[in-house]
Motif scaffolding. Structure first.
Motif, PDB file in Angstrom:
ATOM      1  N   ALA A 150       0.838  -1.201   0.000  1.00  0.00           N
ATOM      2  CA  ALA A 150       0.000   0.000   0.000  1.00  0.00           C
ATOM      3  C   ALA A 150       0.872   1.250   0.000  1.00  0.00           C
ATOM      4  O   ALA A 150       2.046   1.215   0.376  1.00  0.00           O
ATOM      5  N   LEU A 151       0.264   2.358  -0.448  1.00  0.00           N
ATOM      6  CA  LEU A 151       0.941   3.660  -0.369  1.00  0.00           C
ATOM      7  C   LEU A 151       0.955   4.082   1.101  1.00  0.00           C
ATOM      8  O   LEU A 151      -0.071   4.485   1.651  1.00  0.00           O
ATOM      9  N   GLN A 152       2.104   3.998   1.708  1.00  0.00           N
ATOM     10  CA  GLN A 152       2.218   4.276   3.140  1.00  0.00           C
ATOM     11  C   GLN A 152       2.934   5.602   3.363  1.00  0.00           C
ATOM     12  O   GLN A 152       4.112   5.742   3.035  1.00  0.00           O
ATOM     13  N   PRO A 153       2.246   6.629   3.921  1.00  0.00           N
ATOM     14  CA  PRO A 153       2.924   7.907   4.186  1.00  0.00           C
ATOM     15  C   PRO A 153       3.966   7.746   5.289  1.00  0.00           C
ATOM     16  O   PRO A 153       3.675   7.188   6.345  1.00  0.00           O
ATOM     17  N   VAL A 154       5.172   8.228   5.027  1.00  0.00           N
ATOM     18  CA  VAL A 154       6.250   8.123   6.026  1.00  0.00           C
ATOM     19  C   VAL A 154       6.701   9.496   6.506  1.00  0.00           C
ATOM     20  O   VAL A 154       7.381   9.600   7.535  1.00  0.00           O
ATOM     21  N   ALA A 155       6.357  10.550   5.774  1.00  0.00           N
ATOM     22  CA  ALA A 155       6.701  11.916   6.198  1.00  0.00           C
ATOM     23  C   ALA A 155       5.652  12.859   5.624  1.00  0.00           C
ATOM     24  O   ALA A 155       5.404  12.868   4.418  1.00  0.00           O
ATOM     25  N   THR A 156       4.994  13.634   6.506  1.00  0.00           N
ATOM     26  CA  THR A 156       3.916  14.535   6.089  1.00  0.00           C
ATOM     27  C   THR A 156       4.159  15.924   6.646  1.00  0.00           C
ATOM     28  O   THR A 156       4.302  16.100   7.865  1.00  0.00           O
ATOM     29  N   ASP A 166       3.697  18.546   1.567  1.00  0.00           N
ATOM     30  CA  ASP A 166       4.867  17.813   1.067  1.00  0.00           C
ATOM     31  C   ASP A 166       4.831  16.451   1.752  1.00  0.00           C
ATOM     32  O   ASP A 166       5.095  16.346   2.952  1.00  0.00           O
ATOM     33  N   ILE A 167       4.474  15.403   0.987  1.00  0.00           N
ATOM     34  CA  ILE A 167       4.255  14.077   1.580  1.00  0.00           C
ATOM     35  C   ILE A 167       5.107  13.039   0.856  1.00  0.00           C
ATOM     36  O   ILE A 167       5.137  12.991  -0.378  1.00  0.00           O
ATOM     37  N   ALA A 168       5.818  12.207   1.645  1.00  0.00           N
ATOM     38  CA  ALA A 168       6.620  11.106   1.103  1.00  0.00           C
ATOM     39  C   ALA A 168       5.924   9.786   1.416  1.00  0.00           C
ATOM     40  O   ALA A 168       5.425   9.583   2.531  1.00  0.00           O
ATOM     41  N   PHE A 169       5.867   8.886   0.411  1.00  0.00           N
ATOM     42  CA  PHE A 169       5.246   7.574   0.564  1.00  0.00           C
ATOM     43  C   PHE A 169       6.287   6.482   0.317  1.00  0.00           C
ATOM     44  O   PHE A 169       7.270   6.697  -0.402  1.00  0.00           O
ATOM     45  N   GLU A 170       6.020   5.315   0.878  1.00  0.00           N
ATOM     46  CA  GLU A 170       6.797   4.117   0.577  1.00  0.00           C
ATOM     47  C   GLU A 170       5.841   2.996   0.181  1.00  0.00           C
ATOM     48  O   GLU A 170       4.740   2.887   0.732  1.00  0.00           O
TER      49      GLU A 170
END
Length: 374
Positions: A150-156, A166-170
């Motif tokens: 799944a698209l998992q947000p790691v930094a929001t 500004d959102i980073a996904f893994e």
């Protein structure tokens, strides 16, 4: 002797047949007409069945993610021969199609993931009410098929003033490789669904279905409880508004039953007495509103409640609930209530009792029922 020799030959043939049969079941390498791959290279084992030890030898670069490429049989056989793979059965195949599988992320999927990462955070509401605008056009994205997580947000990060995010996904994969990283920037605005005028509307107009459309607008633009389309139909605006203006619940009022300067019927009714006279509205009002009206005969200003279209009922100490609309100027009173009738009529027109006795009020007619004889 001959019999013994024949028996020996038969035995030898019987022993030799299984070995020959086993050789017959060794399948020859056979070319495939359609090939599906998940990696970035095409190997011999992808192109032909029964490739044996040559199956893992890479021979082509795979097509782009989610696309299909075509090779002629001659091209394939030439490459296979260069890799020492010969004797390939082609049958009637003329060309080979190679498709590279991919995981596709639609732009809407990415928008939903960003909205979900911001939901109920930083002063924002539900994800369904957050509108996302990316800095760059985010079209359909294709990832390697192994990226099945799944698209998992790691930094929001989010700035409530500007709405910038500004959102980073893994995305995890089914192998041992590091997760795929994606980053998106843009603007997020909380919106509300609100009725919007399709044309300029005056205060006196009733809102119709064709006057309204349902749109999503920034919550800050509405600044109050948004009005729904269904709730707005049949209502009036507190003031005239231009086309394109969103409507708040506070902008709506019930339709006016009495309009300023309109000719109205003034009613005074208590048990045993019903009086009507002509008047003019000094102000507009909806049903149940308190308005001022001018008695055209006495030129006095009265205060009453709007009880129907063009109808105002004057307040009284014994005033009952609003009654049915008046249809004519009449009055009626029982014999025992004649003195009370004069006093009530005087309170209605605010004129001296002597004028009542002299019938100086054409709009009010008193009728006395005959007394019963004993």
């Amino acid at each position: 002797m001959i019999r013994a020799t024949l028996a020996t030959i038969s035995t030898l043939l019987a022993l030799a047949l299984p070995a020959a049969a086993a050789d017959d079941f060794i399948a020859a390498p056979t070319l495939r007409a359609s090939v599906t791959v998940t990696s970035d290279v095409v190997r011999v084992g992808d192109l032909i069945d029964n490739a044996g030890s040559a199956a893992l030898i890479p021979v082509y670069r795979s097509p782009d993610l989610g696309t299909t490429g075509t090779l002629t049989v001659g091209q394939v056989l030439s490459v296979l021969r260069a890799k020492q793979v010969i004797g390939v059965m082609t049958g009637d195949i003329k060309e080979v199609q190679v498709t590279r599988l991919a995981r596709t992320l639609a732009s809407k999927d990415i928008e939903n993931a960003v909205a979900a990462a911001l939901e109920r955070r930083f002063g924002l509401g539900d994800a369904a009410n957050i509108t996302i605008t990316f800095d760059r056009n985010v079209a359909e994205m294709r990832l390697d098929a192994s990226n099945n997580g799944a698209l998992q947000p790691v930094a929001t990060r989010f700035d409530a003033r500007s709405g910038r995010f500004d959102i980073a996904f893994e995305i995890a994969n089914d192998g041992n490789a590091a997760p795929t990283k994606l980053r998106f920037t843009g603007t997020a605005i909380e919106t509300v669904e609100v009725a919007v005028l399709t044309r300029d509307i005056d205060r006196a107009e009733l809102l119709k279905s064709s006057d309204l459309s349902l749109e999503r607008r920034p919550k800050a633009e509405v600044a109050g409880e948004p009005a729904s389309r269904d709730r707005s139909i049949g209502m009036q605006l507190r003031r005239g508004m231009r086309a394109g203006t969103p409507i708040r619940a506070a902008d709506l009022v019930r339709p006016d039953f009495v309009v300023r300067d309109q000719a109205v019927t003034i009613i005074y009714q208590v048990p045993g007495l019903y009086l009507t006279t002509r008047g003019k509205a000094i102000e507009s009002g909806a049903e149940g509103d308190t308005v001022s009206v001018l008695n055209l005969q006495s030129k006095r200003t009265l205060t009453g409640i709007v009880t129907g279209r063009g109808q105002v009922t004057v307040q009284g100490a014994s005033q009952s609930a609003p009654m049915a609309p008046a249809v004519e100027q009449t009055s009626s009173v029982k014999r025992d209530n004649v003195p009370a009738a004069a006093a009530l009529a005087q309170s209605l027109i605010q004129a001296p009792a002597a004028e009542i006795a002299q019938a100086q009020i054409p709009q009010v007619r008193l009728s006395q029922a005959p007394a019963k004889s004993e």
